[in-house]
Design an enzyme around this catalytic site. Structure first.
Site, PDB file in Angstrom:
ATOM      1  N   CYS A 134       0.838  -1.199   0.000  1.00  0.00           N
ATOM      2  CA  CYS A 134       0.000   0.000   0.000  1.00  0.00           C
ATOM      3  C   CYS A 134       0.878   1.256   0.000  1.00  0.00           C
ATOM      4  O   CYS A 134       1.542   1.534  -0.995  1.00  0.00           O
ATOM      5  CB  CYS A 134      -0.972  -0.048   1.175  1.00  0.00           C
ATOM      6  SG  CYS A 134      -2.363   1.096   0.970  1.00  0.00           S
ATOM      7  N   HIS A 192      -3.578  -5.586   1.359  1.00  0.00           N
ATOM      8  CA  HIS A 192      -3.243  -5.823   2.758  1.00  0.00           C
ATOM      9  C   HIS A 192      -3.658  -7.241   3.153  1.00  0.00           C
ATOM     10  O   HIS A 192      -4.598  -7.805   2.593  1.00  0.00           O
ATOM     11  CB  HIS A 192      -4.011  -4.852   3.672  1.00  0.00           C
ATOM     12  CG  HIS A 192      -3.519  -3.448   3.626  1.00  0.00           C
ATOM     13  ND1 HIS A 192      -2.344  -3.053   4.213  1.00  0.00           N
ATOM     14  CD2 HIS A 192      -4.071  -2.331   3.078  1.00  0.00           C
ATOM     15  CE1 HIS A 192      -2.182  -1.748   4.037  1.00  0.00           C
ATOM     16  NE2 HIS A 192      -3.211  -1.289   3.344  1.00  0.00           N
TER      17      HIS A 192
END
Length: 484
Positions: A338, A444
């Site tokens: 991310c 994630h």
């Protein structure tokens, strides 16, 4: 019928409220009750994706997500109606019922709290109507007398539902009895009466040595000490925000074969997803803030960030940018997730004032453009063929989640003439560098997939169900018959 409400308060942040509340969710579920967790307001950059009532996807704090799983409940935005995600020391992004609320984000703290209280109370009342037990977590300390008038997360909640309140202190810090007494003494009488038990958490030593302090404390307050919980290293859940403790990693008495350095920048987010790594035999996790902590690492992970541009500035100030580059040049693995993925690219471009502009580390030929609206959704996918040293991931079916403003693109013009160009393995989600040890992903939760852990390390981390079962046994031992 309205549910009984058990509230876990703390004498400070880091006392262990989240862990105790999770254990109680698991314990009440094991007794046959229908259970839900609740925390009115959570300040954390650790968040998970859940469904919202209107069929969209939203965010709640990771602690309440895990508490819902421990309770056997479907995670719900009502379980954490207000989530504050710090972007700077004096500014937070406000997430109300899973969605970013720009107007609330711009409001002063006290004005914001008063505005959202009716919605918080409505969410709690709905959970009370649907469940037998609601386990409520407080925030910080209920004795923050400067904030008492605008409180929406501690004693205002306790008064609203007439909660059976447990006050937890971290005895490992020292001063636990003073913390318990001082917290109780600063509350007004009507709130003192809601404190039904003191809990000593993280105790190491001979419990017999505590006497006569618990009895003396009860004589002064009328409140019994209902549990003394031993220190729990490797308990299996992520630590609370800001707690970086690698004493439990690497296994007990086992030789370390892999050292993983996770760069711990100031606005690190979703650090909880790395918890499985801390439980693997032979794997040591280091939360790195200096170049020296990267020198012996086999892997470097750049995790998520709530302020990627600002955290890049911090990395350069520490000399970590050059250290990560040296690590990659030595052929060692670098993984960006991310915000960490965005940092691995060439540039971060912000036209809307979301995060800030910054030059990236230049390890992947990527450019990230920050969008006004955040992308929040669960993700389930099959990984394509991945080159060495990540080839063990090829073909694995994985699940995870996305939470990001950035939209990242591979720039062919930035790798013109490269002998081995970088690849976009999954559109908008996964990239591998021309130097294939560098991998970047927007997904994630990869390490929370048992197949990923086994493929990369040849071992299995304890499952959440195993963790919850241990908690249930512990609660029965530590509290005895002292729970309502």
């Amino acid at each position: 019928m309205s549910a009984r409400c058990i509230m876990v308060l703390g004498t400070s942040s880091g006392a262990g409220k989240s862990w105790v509340a999770t254990a109680l969710c698991a314990w009440y579920r094991a007794q046959g009750y229908k259970v839900a967790p609740f925390k009115a307001q959570n300040m954390s950059n650790n968040a998970r994706v859940v469904a919202t009532p209107d069929g969209q996807w939203g965010e709640i704090g990771t602690a309440q997500y895990l508490q819902a799983l421990a309770a056997g409940a479907v995670p719900d935005v009502r379980m954490n109606p207000l989530l504050l995600k710090p972007e700077a020391d004096t500014r937070s992004q406000v997430v109300l019922f899973g969605q970013v609320d720009e107007a609330l984000s711009k409001m002063p703290w006290r004005g914001r709290s008063l505005k959202v209280w009716p919605q918080i109370a409505q969410a709690l009342d709905a959970l009370r109507a649907e469940n037998d037990v609601v386990v409520i977590e407080g925030a910080g300390s209920p004795a923050e007398i400067n904030l008492h008038s605008s409180d929406v997360v501690n004693m205002r909640v306790a008064r609203h539902c007439n909660a059976h309140c447990l006050l937890v202190a971290d005895i490992d810090r020292g001063g636990a009895f003073a913390h318990l007494y001082g917290t109780w003494a600063l509350l007004p009488p009507e709130e003192q009466s809601l404190i039904k038990g003191f809990v000593l958490n993280k105790f190491r030593g001979d419990a017999a040595l505590l006497a006569p302090a618990p009895q003396m404390l009860q004589e002064k307050t009328g409140v019994p000490t209902v549990a003394c919980i031993p220190m729990q290293f490797q308990h299996g859940l992520p630590e609370e925000d800001g707690v970086f403790d690698d004493r439990g990693s690497g296994g007990q008495g086992q030789a370390v074969h892999t050292c993983i350095a996770i760069v711990a920048y100031p606005r690190i987010s979703n650090l909880d997803e790395f918890q499985p790594l801390l439980q693997l035999p032979g794997v040591r996790v280091v939360w790195a803030r200096t170049p020296a902590q990267l020198s012996d690492a086999d892997w470097v992970i750049l995790p998520g960030s709530k302020a990627s541009a600002a955290d890049l500035v911090w990395m350069r100030q520490q000399g970590l940018d050059a250290a990560v580059a040296r690590h990659a040049q030595a052929g060692k693995r670098v993984l960006g997730i991310c915000g960490g993925l965005q940092m691995l690219g060439e540039a971060l471009v912000d036209l809307h004032g979301v995060d800030g502009n910054a030059a990236g580390l230049g390890l992947l030929p990527l450019v990230t453009l920050f969008a006004q609206h955040k992308q929040v959704q669960p993700t389930r996918l099959v990984l394509p063929e991945v080159q060495a040293p990540w080839q063990a991931l090829s073909g694995l079916e994985v699940s995870g989640y996305e939470i990001h403003h950035g939209q990242t693109q591979l720039r062919a013009d930035m790798q013109a003439g490269a002998a081995q160009p970088a690849q976009e393995l999954l559109p908008g989600l996964l990239w591998q560098g021309g130097a294939p040890q560098v991998l970047g992903s927007y997904v994630h939760g990869l390490f929370e997939n048992a197949a990923v852990i086994h493929a990369l390390f040849g071992h299995d981390a304890p499952s959440l169900n195993e963790v919850f079962a241990r908690m249930v046994r512990g609660v029965g031992e530590w509290f005895g018959d002292q729970l309502p």
